[in-house]
Structures are given as structure tokens and as C-alpha cells.
Design a protein around this motif. Structure first.
Motif, PDB file in Angstrom:
ATOM      1  N   GLY A 419     -61.952  13.958  64.042  1.00 37.76           N
ATOM      2  CA  GLY A 419     -60.810  13.328  63.399  1.00 37.76           C
ATOM      3  C   GLY A 419     -59.506  13.936  63.875  1.00 37.76           C
ATOM      4  N   LYS A 420     -58.397  13.270  63.534  1.00 42.95           N
ATOM      5  CA  LYS A 420     -57.085  13.757  63.946  1.00 42.95           C
ATOM      6  C   LYS A 420     -56.560  14.848  63.030  1.00 42.95           C
ATOM      7  N   GLU A 421     -57.310  15.170  61.959  1.00 39.54           N
ATOM      8  CA  GLU A 421     -56.824  16.151  61.000  1.00 39.54           C
ATOM      9  C   GLU A 421     -57.971  17.029  60.526  1.00 39.54           C
ATOM     10  N   LEU A 422     -57.700  18.314  60.424  1.00 42.24           N
ATOM     11  CA  LEU A 422     -58.660  19.281  59.871  1.00 42.24           C
ATOM     12  C   LEU A 422     -58.094  19.798  58.560  1.00 42.24           C
ATOM     13  N   ILE A 423     -58.870  19.707  57.481  1.00 37.83           N
ATOM     14  CA  ILE A 423     -58.431  20.122  56.153  1.00 37.83           C
ATOM     15  C   ILE A 423     -59.239  21.346  55.728  1.00 37.83           C
TER      16      ILE A 423
END
Length: 494
Positions: A419-423
Motif C-alpha cells: 500500500g501507499k501508506e504504513l500505519i
């Protein structure tokens, strides 16, 4: 017996001409004379009526069309009615009527759809035609019967209106993306060009760097046979597969770490780097962005000649409004060394266009994704988001993003996440100084970017911890005092 000369085709014989025939040709039978008189009287009673409509050339959506009904008659005009024919001729819908008795005209369409305008009795104008106006039209002309004046004689003509519509949208995408980059295995790559809104169907073709591509046409298999991807093309032309060079294979394998991933530079390790004459490196109290580490691309010997074979197919999808969606596919075996930075364009030709429509894309491997960490000053217990903001260059096709933690697992225990984001939720203090890797890759190449997470102490959490510790110590003191009191009472009683 005297013979009677037959009149020439188209020659009109009236009552006066009968006496001429008698004088010039001699006697006639009574039966022949009666026939001629009856024909002449019938012609005077009924009259004649002919209706013709000139054929219309194809028109483009938005233009104005004039429907002209030509008729000839020696009778008295009753009315002219225009019909639009639908459903293969089974339904005729009135669109306009001219009433000669009252010299009035009116439309049969609803007010909000009224676009017809009578120009001159039998001529109707349709401004700003639409695709829905395409189809046959009929003009019906009625005249009074000369004999009875109550009977109406009808005649009609028809014309077909062809409405063309140029494509209103074209786009090019890469099929089956995002997809990973493969260093050791050749793979097919497919561009899909979609042209929407055209009527009739437009012609679609591809160019590379401005030059028309010579293609091999093939029939695209059905969804069940295709099974996903470009399986149909793989069946028609198997991918090139050659044995890798042992030396290059060993060299490539030597770059892999114990986990099977490509080896990284020292910036991946959060350990301090000591240099002679300098102090140990300490992380700054802020989020540190490490310069990108680009994975060097090595291409084995399966990289083929400079003249790839391009396979082309197209499908037509009719729409409810009469337009056609055309999807054209261009498939070839990708060569990252040659295809990187190649310009591909899709051009669409249509009879309603004075020049072709065009859209283009440039194949490019991702370089240096820009990462943004929020909040910029993370504290223990915060939720941290690391997001890809963009690239140093335009990237096509869409990259695949993979997140990993250098030297360990992610916070949720997984080895990687896409994904374009790591949380990272509720980061603990143990993650201070940990480094995260973002791998962006597409079929043309891959690149890595690293960022280090600096976690600061959270005063509110520390205060809560101290209060909890103070509360625990007070409880322990009270417990000891109570035990001492019980022991004293017990001793005195004994």
C-alpha cells in the motif's frame, strides 16, 4: 378493317385526340372509344401524387439537419405528416404535422423535447441532432380525392438519417497493474487503449516514439479461456526463456541476504557508525530521511533483440445510446533495458474527426519516492503514518509499494505490508531508531527509500506511570503498617 396506332409510352391521349384518330386512321370500334373516354375521365377525377425525399449525408452530433419532403400533385393538399420510425419499422411516431385546411403546423413532441421547426410546409429542421435521432424518417402527404372531396389520397417517402458521434474520451492504462519487477524472468506487458462515445466504432492504433507499430493481429480469447493476464498471448507466443549465465546467477545470489531479499547498504542498519577522529553518530531528535538506496537492475541473457513482436487485438462493446466502446490491446515481451523511457501513444481515427485524437504515456521505472511521516515529532503511544507523497519522476505503470522493517518485523508482527501508506498504531519506545524501507516497483524496475523513526518520550504517559508507582508505594506502606499492628496485638494477647 383499319388498324389503330398505339400511342407512344408517356403520350397522353385526351378526348380531342380521339376525333383526330377517327379522321386520320379511319373507323374505331365502339369498345375502344369507350375505353379511351373512361381513362381520360378517371384521370381528371383522381389526379396524381408523387412523393420523393433526397438522401441525407451522414451528420455529426450537434449539427442542424433539414428534412425536405418533395411532392408533386395536381390535386388539393390536405396535410403533410412527418414520422420517426423506430423498433425496426413496427412503431411510427408523429413528430410534425402541417394542416393545409387551416394553414397551421404543430409538433407532436412534448414541450421540453420540442426541437422540430417547420421551415416551409413539407420541410422540417432538426437543430443540434443527437445520437438518439439516428434512424429512418417518413413523410406522408395527403390530397383530396377529386371525385368525392371526402376521401383523402395518400403517398409517402422515406429517408434514413445517419448521426455520427466522435469519441469523447480516450485513455491508456497498463493491464494487470500494479505488478512486481522480475529481474530473472521475462514477462508480457499489455497496454489497453479505450475509446468511448464513438459512433460508428473508431479505428484505434498504437505508435512508439512517433512511429506506427507493426503488429500481429490475434483474436482475443473469452474470459474463461484467458484466465487472467495475457494468457491468450502466452499461448500464441511463448515467452523467451533461456538458461541464465552461471556466473551472473551466482553474482546475483551473492547480493541476497539470509532472508532471500536483496542486500542493502549500511544505511539500513540502525547501528551507530564510528569514524576515526569523529564521535559516534547519534540520531537527531527529529524524523530523519535517509537518502534512497536504488537496487541495481541486472538483466540476464533472456533480454532479446531490439525488435520485439507486438500482438494486437480489439473488442467492440455496443452501448445503449448507440455508441461503441472500443478497447485495443498491445502486448509484447517487456525489455526493461529498451522499454524504459519509451513513449507509447494511442491514436483514434473517426469520420467525424478532422484529425486523429491522441493520448500518450511514457514507460518509466520508479525513482526516489518521497515519504512523509505524520506526526513529524512522534511520541510514545502515538499512531504514526508513513505515506508516499510522490516521485522524483513520472512513473508509469502504477507502482507496487511494499513496506518492511529493517532487521525485524513490523509492529503487527507481519514481515511486509503493501500500500501507499504504513500505519504504526501506539508506537512503543522500543521502536526508537528503527528504520523502515519502502520498495516501489513496476515491471520496469524497483527502488528503495528508507526513513528512520525517532520516538520521543511522552510526558503525559510518564506522569501516569509515576502516579501509578506512587499509588503502589503508598499501598505497600499501609500494608506493612497494618501487619505490624496485628503482630503487636497478637504478642500482647499471648
Amino acid at each position: 378493317m383499319v388498324g389503330i396506332t398505339q400511342p407512344k409510352p408517356g403520350e397522353h391521349v385526351n378526348a380531342d385526340g380521339v376525333w383526330d384518330l377517327l379522321q386520320n386512321k379511319g373507323k374505331m370500334t365502339v369498345f375502344s372509344l369507350c375505353l379511351l373516354l373512361c381513362a381520360d375521365l378517371l384521370d381528371l377525377a383522381v389526379g396524381y401524387l408523387t412523393v420523393t425525399i433526397e438522401p441525407l449525408p451522414p451528420v455529426v452530433v450537434g449539427e442542424t439537419v433539414t428534412l425536405k419532403c418533395n411532392f408533386k400533385t395536381d390535386g388539393r393538399l390536405r396535410e403533410i405528416v412527418w414520422y420517426r420510425v423506430t423498433d425496426g419499422g413496427t412503431i411510427k411516431q408523429k413528430i410534425f404535422t402541417y394542416d393545409a385546411m387551416f394553414n397551421t403546423n404543430y409538433s407532436h413532441m412534448e414541450d421540453y423535447r420540442r426541437r422540430e421547426d417547420l421551415v416551409y410546409q413539407s420541410t422540417v429542421r432538426l437543430p443540434e441532432v443527437r445520437i438518439s435521432d439516428n434512424g429512418p424518417y417518413e413523410c406522408h402527404v395527403g390530397i383530396y380525392d377529386r371525385a368525392t372531396r371526402e376521401k383523402v389520397v395518400l403517398a409517402s417517402g422515406n429517408v434514413f438519417l445517419t448521426v455520427m458521434s466522435p469519441p469523447n474520451n480516450i485513455s491508456v492504462v497498463a493491464e494487470n497493474t500494479p505488478a512486481p519487477f522480475s529481474r530473472y524472468q521475462a514477462q508480457n506487458f499489455t497496454l489497453v487503449c479505450t475509446a468511448k462515445g464513438g459512433k460508428p466504432a473508431p479505428s484505434v492504433y498504437f505508435k512508439r516514439d512517433g512511429e506506427l507499430i507493426e503488429v500481429i493481429s490475434y483474436t482475443q480469447p473469452s474470459t474463461g479461456e484467458q484466465g487472467g493476464g495475457s494468457a491468450g498471448v502466452r499461448g500464441a507466443r511463448p515467452l523467451i526463456s533461456r538458461d541464465l549465465d552461471d556466473t551472473k546467477l551466482q553474482r546475483s545470489l551473492s547480493l541476497l541476504d539470509p532472508e532471500g531479499r536483496s542486500a542493502r547498504l549500511y544505511t539500513e542498519s540502525p547501528q551507530r557508525v564510528h569514524t576515526q577522529g569523529q564521535q559516534a553518530y547519534e540520531p537527531s531528535p527529529a524524523t530523519e530521511v535517509i537518502p534512497e538506496t536504488v537496487v541495481s537492475r541486472e538483466f540476464p541473457r533472456w533480454v532479446h533483440s531490439t525488435d520485439p513482436l507486438y500482438y494486437f487485438s480489439h473488442t467492440h462493446l455496443p452501448q445503449s445510446d448507440g455508441s461503441v466502446v472500443v478497447q485495443a490491446r498491445l502486448t509484447w515481451t517487456l525489455n526493461p533495458q529498451l522499454d524504459n523511457d519509451a513513449l507509447f501513444s494511442c491514436e483514434v481515427k473517426h469520420p467525424a474527426l478532422s484529425m486523429p485524437m491522441q493520448t500518450e504515456v511514457t514507460l518509466a521505472a520508479p525513482k526516489g519516492p518521497k515519504l512523509l511521516m505524520s506526526p513529524s515529532r512522534a511520541k510514545v503511544g502515538d499512531t504514526v503514518r508513513i505515506t508516499v507523497q510522490g516521485f522524483q519522476n513520472e512513473v508509469f505503470p502504477e507502482p507496487l509499494f511494499t513496506w518492511t522493517r529493517v532487521g525485524g518485523r513490523l509492529l503487527d508482527g507481519s514481515t511486509e505490508r503493501e500500500g501507499k501508506e504504513l500505519i504504526l498504531e501506539r508506537v512503543p519506545a522500543e521502536l526508537n531508531g528503527s528504520m523502515y524501507r519502502c520498495t516501489a516497483q513496476n515491471p520496469l524496475g524497483s527502488t528503495d527509500t528508507h526513513t528512520r523513526l525517532i520516538v520521543f518520550e511522552n510526558p503525559s504517559m510518564m506522569k501516569n506511570t509515576q502516579n501509578q508507582n506512587n499509588g503502589a508505594s503508598r499501598t505497600d506502606v499501609l500494608g506493612l503498617t497494618w501487619m505490624a499492628f496485628v503482630l503487636t496485638v497478637t504478642v500482647e494477647l499471648t
